[in-house]
Motif scaffolding. Structure first.
Motif, PDB file in Angstrom:
ATOM      1  N   ALA A 150     -32.464  -2.445 -50.091  1.00 17.74           N
ATOM      2  CA  ALA A 150     -33.706  -3.045 -50.085  1.00 17.74           C
ATOM      3  C   ALA A 150     -33.993  -3.771 -48.843  1.00 17.74           C
ATOM      4  CB  ALA A 150     -34.057  -3.509 -51.360  1.00 17.74           C
ATOM      5  N   ALA A 151     -35.329  -3.968 -48.221  1.00 19.39           N
ATOM      6  CA  ALA A 151     -35.390  -4.931 -47.179  1.00 19.39           C
ATOM      7  C   ALA A 151     -34.645  -6.320 -47.393  1.00 19.39           C
ATOM      8  CB  ALA A 151     -36.678  -5.275 -46.954  1.00 19.39           C
ATOM      9  N   GLY A 152     -33.785  -6.635 -46.530  1.00 18.05           N
ATOM     10  CA  GLY A 152     -33.038  -8.087 -46.616  1.00 18.05           C
ATOM     11  C   GLY A 152     -31.738  -8.148 -45.759  1.00 18.05           C
TER      12      GLY A 152
ATOM     13  N   SER B 105     -35.742  -0.793 -43.225  1.00 12.29           N
ATOM     14  CA  SER B 105     -35.107  -1.745 -42.506  1.00 12.29           C
ATOM     15  C   SER B 105     -35.704  -3.116 -42.973  1.00 12.29           C
ATOM     16  CB  SER B 105     -35.715  -1.636 -41.057  1.00 12.29           C
ATOM     17  OG  SER B 105     -36.937  -1.150 -41.174  1.00 12.29           O
ATOM     18  N   LYS B 106     -35.237  -4.230 -42.356  1.00 10.74           N
ATOM     19  CA  LYS B 106     -35.636  -5.785 -42.804  1.00 10.74           C
ATOM     20  C   LYS B 106     -37.172  -5.980 -42.290  1.00 10.74           C
ATOM     21  CE  LYS B 106     -35.316 -10.391 -43.320  1.00 10.74           C
ATOM     22  NZ  LYS B 106     -35.225 -10.955 -44.759  1.00 10.74           N
ATOM     23  N   THR B 107     -38.000  -6.450 -43.074  1.00  9.07           N
ATOM     24  CA  THR B 107     -39.368  -6.480 -42.886  1.00  9.07           C
ATOM     25  C   THR B 107     -39.437  -7.424 -41.491  1.00  9.07           C
ATOM     26  OG1 THR B 107     -39.652  -6.935 -45.114  1.00  9.07           O
ATOM     27  CG2 THR B 107     -41.410  -7.381 -43.927  1.00  9.07           C
ATOM     28  N   ILE B 108     -40.364  -6.462 -40.683  1.00  6.59           N
ATOM     29  CA  ILE B 108     -40.625  -7.513 -39.383  1.00  6.59           C
ATOM     30  C   ILE B 108     -42.255  -7.615 -39.588  1.00  6.59           C
ATOM     31  CG2 ILE B 108     -39.011  -6.226 -38.014  1.00  6.59           C
ATOM     32  CD1 ILE B 108     -41.481  -4.527 -36.704  1.00  6.59           C
TER      33      ILE B 108
ATOM     34  N   VAL C 108     -46.322   0.680 -50.668  1.00 14.81           N
ATOM     35  CA  VAL C 108     -46.482  -0.612 -50.784  1.00 14.81           C
ATOM     36  C   VAL C 108     -45.559  -1.461 -51.724  1.00 14.81           C
ATOM     37  CG1 VAL C 108     -48.518  -2.346 -51.674  1.00 14.81           C
ATOM     38  CG2 VAL C 108     -49.219  -0.220 -50.520  1.00 14.81           C
ATOM     39  N   LYS C 109     -44.878  -2.761 -51.088  1.00 18.33           N
ATOM     40  CA  LYS C 109     -44.028  -3.143 -52.237  1.00 18.33           C
ATOM     41  C   LYS C 109     -44.714  -4.377 -52.626  1.00 18.33           C
ATOM     42  CE  LYS C 109     -39.445  -5.420 -51.793  1.00 18.33           C
ATOM     43  NZ  LYS C 109     -38.383  -5.662 -51.069  1.00 18.33           N
ATOM     44  N   LEU C 110     -44.697  -4.546 -54.084  1.00 15.41           N
ATOM     45  CA  LEU C 110     -45.444  -5.499 -54.865  1.00 15.41           C
ATOM     46  C   LEU C 110     -44.425  -6.486 -55.230  1.00 15.41           C
ATOM     47  CD1 LEU C 110     -47.463  -3.177 -57.023  1.00 15.41           C
ATOM     48  CD2 LEU C 110     -48.135  -4.386 -54.951  1.00 15.41           C
TER      49      LEU C 110
ATOM     50  N   SER D 144     -33.388 -13.081 -57.263  1.00 11.13           N
ATOM     51  CA  SER D 144     -33.078 -11.516 -57.162  1.00 11.13           C
ATOM     52  C   SER D 144     -31.699 -11.368 -57.981  1.00 11.13           C
ATOM     53  CB  SER D 144     -32.848 -11.312 -55.610  1.00 11.13           C
ATOM     54  OG  SER D 144     -31.984 -11.968 -55.004  1.00 11.13           O
ATOM     55  N   GLY D 145     -31.637 -10.096 -57.966  1.00 10.64           N
ATOM     56  CA  GLY D 145     -30.249  -9.679 -58.717  1.00 10.64           C
ATOM     57  C   GLY D 145     -30.314  -9.491 -60.191  1.00 10.64           C
ATOM     58  N   PRO D 146     -29.217  -9.311 -60.758  1.00 16.76           N
ATOM     59  CA  PRO D 146     -29.003  -9.008 -62.386  1.00 16.76           C
ATOM     60  C   PRO D 146     -30.207  -9.767 -63.239  1.00 16.76           C
ATOM     61  CG  PRO D 146     -26.896  -9.117 -61.663  1.00 16.76           C
ATOM     62  CD  PRO D 146     -27.894  -9.615 -60.385  1.00 16.76           C
TER      63      PRO D 146
ATOM     64  N   GLY E 158     -34.627  -4.141 -57.847  1.00 20.33           N
ATOM     65  CA  GLY E 158     -34.505  -5.369 -58.629  1.00 20.33           C
ATOM     66  C   GLY E 158     -33.317  -5.360 -59.735  1.00 20.33           C
ATOM     67  N   GLY E 159     -32.311  -6.037 -59.138  1.00 18.60           N
ATOM     68  CA  GLY E 159     -31.067  -6.083 -60.104  1.00 18.60           C
ATOM     69  C   GLY E 159     -30.254  -5.013 -60.403  1.00 18.60           C
ATOM     70  N   VAL E 160     -30.608  -4.034 -59.610  1.00 18.11           N
ATOM     71  CA  VAL E 160     -29.465  -2.624 -59.657  1.00 18.11           C
ATOM     72  C   VAL E 160     -28.307  -3.233 -59.052  1.00 18.11           C
ATOM     73  CG1 VAL E 160     -29.136  -0.576 -59.077  1.00 18.11           C
ATOM     74  CG2 VAL E 160     -31.253  -1.317 -59.900  1.00 18.11           C
TER      75      VAL E 160
ATOM     76  N   CYS F  74     -30.413  -4.789 -52.950  1.00 16.70           N
ATOM     77  CA  CYS F  74     -30.372  -6.019 -51.930  1.00 16.70           C
ATOM     78  C   CYS F  74     -29.390  -6.678 -52.381  1.00 16.70           C
ATOM     79  CB  CYS F  74     -31.537  -6.498 -51.633  1.00 16.70           C
ATOM     80  SG  CYS F  74     -31.357  -7.992 -50.493  1.00 16.70           S
ATOM     81  N   THR F  75     -29.353  -7.711 -53.572  1.00 16.38           N
ATOM     82  CA  THR F  75     -28.609  -8.677 -53.920  1.00 16.38           C
ATOM     83  C   THR F  75     -27.072  -7.948 -54.057  1.00 16.38           C
ATOM     84  OG1 THR F  75     -30.124  -9.856 -54.814  1.00 16.38           O
ATOM     85  CG2 THR F  75     -28.064 -10.350 -55.710  1.00 16.38           C
ATOM     86  N   ALA F  76     -26.685  -6.801 -54.857  1.00 13.72           N
ATOM     87  CA  ALA F  76     -25.513  -6.222 -55.114  1.00 13.72           C
ATOM     88  C   ALA F  76     -24.891  -5.915 -53.610  1.00 13.72           C
ATOM     89  CB  ALA F  76     -25.635  -4.993 -55.886  1.00 13.72           C
TER      90      ALA F  76
HETATM   91  C1  LIG Z   1     -31.900 -12.922 -48.830  1.00 10.98           C
HETATM   92  C2  LIG Z   1     -33.230 -11.957 -49.241  1.00 10.98           C
HETATM   93  C3  LIG Z   1     -34.071 -11.754 -48.234  1.00 10.98           C
HETATM   94  C4  LIG Z   1     -34.959 -10.700 -48.641  1.00 10.98           C
HETATM   95  N1  LIG Z   1     -35.924 -10.349 -47.392  1.00 10.98           N
HETATM   96  C5  LIG Z   1     -36.951  -9.326 -47.790  1.00 10.98           C
HETATM   97  C6  LIG Z   1     -37.642  -8.936 -46.796  1.00 10.98           C
HETATM   98  O1  LIG Z   1     -37.517  -9.359 -45.797  1.00 10.98           O
HETATM   99  N2  LIG Z   1     -38.710  -7.935 -47.035  1.00 10.98           N
HETATM  100  C7  LIG Z   1     -38.831  -7.678 -48.403  1.00 10.98           C
HETATM  101  O2  LIG Z   1     -39.890  -6.928 -48.638  1.00 10.98           O
HETATM  102  N3  LIG Z   1     -37.833  -8.295 -49.466  1.00 10.98           N
HETATM  103  C8  LIG Z   1     -36.911  -9.006 -49.192  1.00 10.98           C
HETATM  104  N4  LIG Z   1     -36.108  -9.403 -50.130  1.00 10.98           N
HETATM  105  C9  LIG Z   1     -36.276  -8.814 -51.621  1.00 10.98           C
HETATM  106  C10 LIG Z   1     -35.469  -7.590 -51.810  1.00 10.98           C
HETATM  107  O3  LIG Z   1     -35.649  -6.417 -50.964  1.00 10.98           O
HETATM  108  C11 LIG Z   1     -35.630  -7.051 -53.207  1.00 10.98           C
HETATM  109  O4  LIG Z   1     -36.873  -6.602 -53.552  1.00 10.98           O
HETATM  110  C12 LIG Z   1     -35.091  -8.223 -54.265  1.00 10.98           C
HETATM  111  O5  LIG Z   1     -34.088  -9.120 -53.751  1.00 10.98           O
HETATM  112  C13 LIG Z   1     -34.704  -7.437 -55.536  1.00 10.98           C
HETATM  113  O6  LIG Z   1     -34.042  -6.823 -55.573  1.00 10.98           O
HETATM  114  P1  LIG Z   1     -32.329  -6.944 -55.865  1.00 10.98           P
HETATM  115  O7  LIG Z   1     -32.024  -7.647 -57.048  1.00 10.98           O
HETATM  116  O8  LIG Z   1     -31.582  -5.750 -55.637  1.00 10.98           O
HETATM  117  O9  LIG Z   1     -31.980  -8.105 -54.918  1.00 10.98           O
HETATM  118  C14 LIG Z   1     -35.016 -10.154 -49.867  1.00 10.98           C
HETATM  119  C15 LIG Z   1     -34.174 -10.605 -50.907  1.00 10.98           C
HETATM  120  C16 LIG Z   1     -33.079 -11.482 -50.480  1.00 10.98           C
HETATM  121  C17 LIG Z   1     -32.276 -11.684 -51.443  1.00 10.98           C
END
Ligand SMILES: Cc1cc2nc3c(=O)[nH]c(=O)nc-3n(C[C@H](O)[C@H](O)[C@H](O)COP(=O)(O)O)c2cc1C
Length: 365
Positions: free
Chosen positions: A20-22, A44-47, A151-153, A206-208, A233-235, A255-257
């Motif tokens: 996920a973006a992060g 890729s990370k959101t720009i 679209v990311k909600l 974020s995370g579990p 989300g939390g995978v 992302c978090t994992a």
């Molecule tokens: C440190 C961090 C930075 C993040 N940056 C972005 C971002 O730039 N753009 C975005 O759409 N989501 C961002 N997210 C959200 C993640 O992409 C994801 O939607 C969210 O963390 C839930 O997934 P996860 O539980 O696997 O982390 C970020 C999350 C974290 C933890």
């Protein structure tokens, strides 16, 4: 081995697990590490139009997840366009380019990222609850691009289903759900300060901790729209991906994992998904997609908890946890008094030995 490949909006992914973006996709080299770690697609990370300047500190581990106030990429968009996307493309995997936020930002960014993107993902995190800016951003992306627009909600106070329906009506080709949840507050009692910087110390969870929220949103959205949903989300494990796919997701982002366990987590999750599918007699990941979209069968709702003698060792966990005092341990065996039992079902999931099953019954007419 099961066939893990999935197709989303005409794009073929060798497996349905992607970052996920992060931070794990903060630049081109980081994205290549995700590919090497077994991801089946890349994000890729959101720009945005300008590099972010997040407060510090901006990421903290808390029980069951992270809180962050990281904003978007700290690299300027020119750096991504001149260097980072080209590096990311060396992986040879589909690349979803994450963009934010307003229609003006998207209209400026989209033509420039077009050579690198197999699809784009529009973050709605900082454009509020009103649908109008999201709809305008989708319009700007669709006008500038001939690749799928996802679209990311974000699960703010937002009515997620309505937002997904509005995105679909505006021409979105897929929904990514969910972004981190919040705002939330985590305090360090030793310093008496919030873990995160910024004016109020608030951040995003974020995370579990958010997995069940994400599952609920994914299923609600998948029930409401015809376009594909990517679940996030939390995978952390293969079984989480199984649940996401069953809830209606076509693929899963992580992302978090990856931050807590490294970029090898993508391949680990894919392998665990594969093993689960094999063990349960499925030949493809696509076969479980959406199987949990239906309602609760009446016979299941009428079920009762039943103890199996062999695995039960009389440990007392179920009896101790039963709020209705309906379970007693008799000669090292849990015995359920169905007259006292209210069928809450807690004991089924509380038992660590799988000794209590929920057994469907004929519904009372
Ligand atoms: C440190 C961090 C930075 C993040 N940056 C972005 C971002 O730039 N753009 C975005 O759409 N989501 C961002 N997210 C959200 C993640 O992409 C994801 O939607 C969210 O963390 C839930 O997934 P996860 O539980 O696997 O982390 C970020 C999350 C974290 C933890």
């Amino acid at each position: 081995m099961a066939d893990l490949s999935v197709e989303i909006a005409g794009i073929r992914f060798p497996n349905p697990i992607m970052p996920a973006a992060g931070p794990p996709v903060r630049d081109g080299r980081a994205i290549l590490r995700c590919a090497a770690g077994g991801a089946g697609g890349l994000v890729s990370k959101t720009i945005s139009r300008y590099a972010a300047e997040p407060p510090t500190p901006n990421i903290a581990e808390i029980g069951h997840g992270l809180v962050n106030t990281e904003l978007w990429s700290e690299l300027p968009p020119e750096r991504w366009i001149d260097h980072e996307y080209a590096i990311a493309r060396e992986a040879g995997l589909p690349l979803i380019v994450s963009l934010g936020y307003s229609a003006d930002d998207i209209a400026w960014l989209a033509p420039q990222i077009r050579p690198f993107a197999d699809a784009v993902e529009l973050s709605t995190h900082y454009i509020g609850e009103d649908a109008a800016p999201m709809v305008a951003a989708i319009g700007a992306a669709k006008a500038a691009l001939d690749v799928p627009v996802f679209v990311k909600l974000s699960p703010l106070g937002r009515e997620m289903v309505l937002a997904a329906e509005q995105a679909e009506a505006a021409g979105a080709d897929g929904i990514v759900a969910i972004n981190s949840f919040g705002p939330v507050l985590a305090i360090d009692p030793e310093t008496r300060l919030p873990h995160l910087g910024g004016s109020d110390g608030y951040g995003w969870l974020s995370g579990p901790a958010i997995k069940t929220l994400a599952l609920r949103c994914v299923r609600d959205i998948a029930r409401a729209v015809r376009i594909p949903v990517i679940g996030v989300g939390g995978v952390s494990h293969g079984i989480d991906a199984v649940e996401m796919l069953m809830a209606g997701a076509s693929a899963v982002q992580v992302c978090t994992a990856a931050m807590l366990h490294g970029t090898g987590v993508f391949g680990k999750i894919a392998n665990e998904l594969d093993a689960w599918l094999d063990a349960h007699g499925y030949a493809t990941a696509a076969e479980i997609q959406g199987v949990a979209l239906g309602g609760m069968p009446a016979a299941w709702s009428a079920g009762i908890p039943v103890v199996s003698e062999e695995p039960c060792n009389g440990c007392d966990l179920c009896a101790m946890s039963c709020p209705y005092e309906a379970i007693a341990i008799v000669e090292r065996l849990a015995v359920i008094d169905l007259a006292a039992c209210v069928r809450c079902g807690l004991c089924v999931t509380r038992c660590r030995r799988g000794a209590i099953d929920w057994v469907p019954q004929a519904p009372v007419a």
